[in-house]
Design a protein around this motif. Structure first.
Motif: not given
Length: 430
Positions: A160-173
């Motif tokens: 959840t932490i890693a996904a939230a950080a990456i999604i907020s910066s680069f999107g979900w893909r």
């Protein structure tokens, strides 16, 4: 050096079984990273593909369809060919389909990819418990299973932490592409650093092999009789454990799949706050998972009495969580609920790995985990349907998972433990 000094040195040295457990732990970590980041990405995937809560729930549930279908065959393959070969191939397979998830632009193809991803992960549970039963003596399997199971809590926290950080910066893909590559590396390490037979491992000592041989000598059932698939199916503990795990995983997968969406859509948390507060209870659960496994070993013969009270308390606090009026109390209750839920889970797998014969551990534990796979398919999509039917309210869906946890505790009460069987025998003799 005297015998006492040799024993102390032996206890301090790094054993081969610790390496095996560490690699199995990483396998489970990547399995949970791969399957859990999608719960954070789900609202964004739903928006991109223009699907509602039921369609989003299906994306999660379709993974469990593949996971369930190949669960038992995967375990049987591990018993036949060994956990090392099966896990290496499985981890490589699902890592590839994890990366493919990030490059798909069609909803039907997304469902196909997640189904095939589930097929790849299916052999892991049985194979990993086979690995524990192969390298760990019976008296230490509960603790080993508890340590391995910390991934059930730490995995969602990290995801959840890693996904939230990456999604907020680069999107979900990019999330799915980035976590698939390390899985291929771990698959190679499993192949290079483990052996299916401990005696074939160059770093196994005579003392460690003797400990495993003595443990086998104590199991008259395995030494004197041929234990096959049909014999395993006749064991009541197998079906009791399968039902327990089914209802427990109704709660687990319902909770983990919809918690991020609940915090965003109902409680108004930001994406990063959702990542942090979704991770917090699972970090707590990581500690209690190990504690549950340790207490299970300490209560050998009465392992169910670690599971039952913790499951019931967890269900009660889970209900209070979704009735809370303030966000602060929501976070507080979810931490307390997870504390007890994963204490129960840590003790549960100690019960399983100590009750099933090691020769068919992969098949037996796969059957148990098959129950959880069915629950993983049912729970997210049922919760999504309940949410839509309630006009966006999560109340009925969370009552659904609290009740399931209580049912798992009730079924656990039907298990006749070793100590209870001994007491009954003494009464009959008297």
């Amino acid at each position: 050096m005297n015998d006492r000094g040799q024993r102390q040195q032996s206890k301090r040295r790094w054993k081969v079984r610790y390496t095996v457990l560490l690699l199995l732990w990483f396998c489970w970590m990547f399995s949970f990273l791969d399957r859990m980041v999608i719960t954070v990405a789900l609202p964004f995937i739903g928006k991109d593909f223009n699907v509602g809560a039921t369609g989003q729930g299906l994306i999660i549930s379709i993974f469990f369809a593949g996971y369930a279908i190949f669960q038992i065959p995967g375990g049987m393959l591990a018993d036949k060919f060994g956990f090392r070969r099966v896990i290496s191939l499985a981890l490589g397979w699902w890592s590839i389909f994890t990366m493919l998830t990030g490059v798909i632009f069609s909803y039907p193809l997304m469902l196909i990819s997640r189904f095939l991803f589930g097929l790849g992960e299916a052999p892991l549970p049985g194979s990993s418990y086979k690995g524990i039963a192969t390298y760990f003596p019976s008296k230490k399997r509960g603790t080993a299973a508890g340590i391995q199971s910390t991934v059930n809590t730490l995995g969602p926290a990290v995801a959840t932490i890693a996904a939230a950080a990456i999604i907020s910066s680069f999107g979900w893909r990019p999330v799915f592409i980035s976590i698939g590559i390390p899985g291929l590396i771990v698959a190679l390490l499993i192949w290079l650093k483990t052996k299916d037979n401990p005696a074939d491992h160059p770093n196994m000592t005579k003392e460690d092999l003797r400990e495993l041989e003595e443990d086998e000598d104590l199991s008259k059932e395995e030494v004197q009789t041929k234990v096959g698939f049909k014999e395993v199916l006749k064991k009541p503990i197998l079906w009791q454990a399968t039902l327990i795990w089914f209802f427990f995983d109704i709660t687990f997968w319902g909770f983990t799949s919809w918690l991020p969406s609940y915090l965003i859509n109902v409680r108004g948390f930001s994406l990063m706050s959702t990542g942090l507060f979704s991770a917090l209870p699972f970090l707590i659960g990581t500690v209690t998972m190990i504690l549950g496994g340790y207490l299970s070993d300490r209560a050998q013969g009465n392992r169910k009495w670690i599971f039952i009270p913790n499951a019931i308390i967890g269900a009660g606090v889970l209900y209070l969580m979704f009735q809370a009026s303030s966000n602060t109390m929501v976070i507080t209750y979810q931490c307390i609920a997870v504390f007890f839920m994963f204490m129960a889970q840590g003790s549960f797998w100690g019960l399983v790995v100590d009750s099933l014969p090691s020769k068919v551990m992969a098949t037996g534990s796969s059957i148990v985990n098959f129950g959880g796979s069915i629950a993983g398919f049912i729970s997210p999509i049922v919760m999504g349907a309940l949410i839509e039917a309630s006009g966006g309210s999560y109340g009925s869906s969370f009552i659904f998972i609290a009740i399931a946890l209580v049912i798992s505790a009730i079924i656990a009460m039907t298990i006749h433990t070793k100590s209870e069987q001994e007491n009954t025998s003494e009464v009959l003799k008297a």
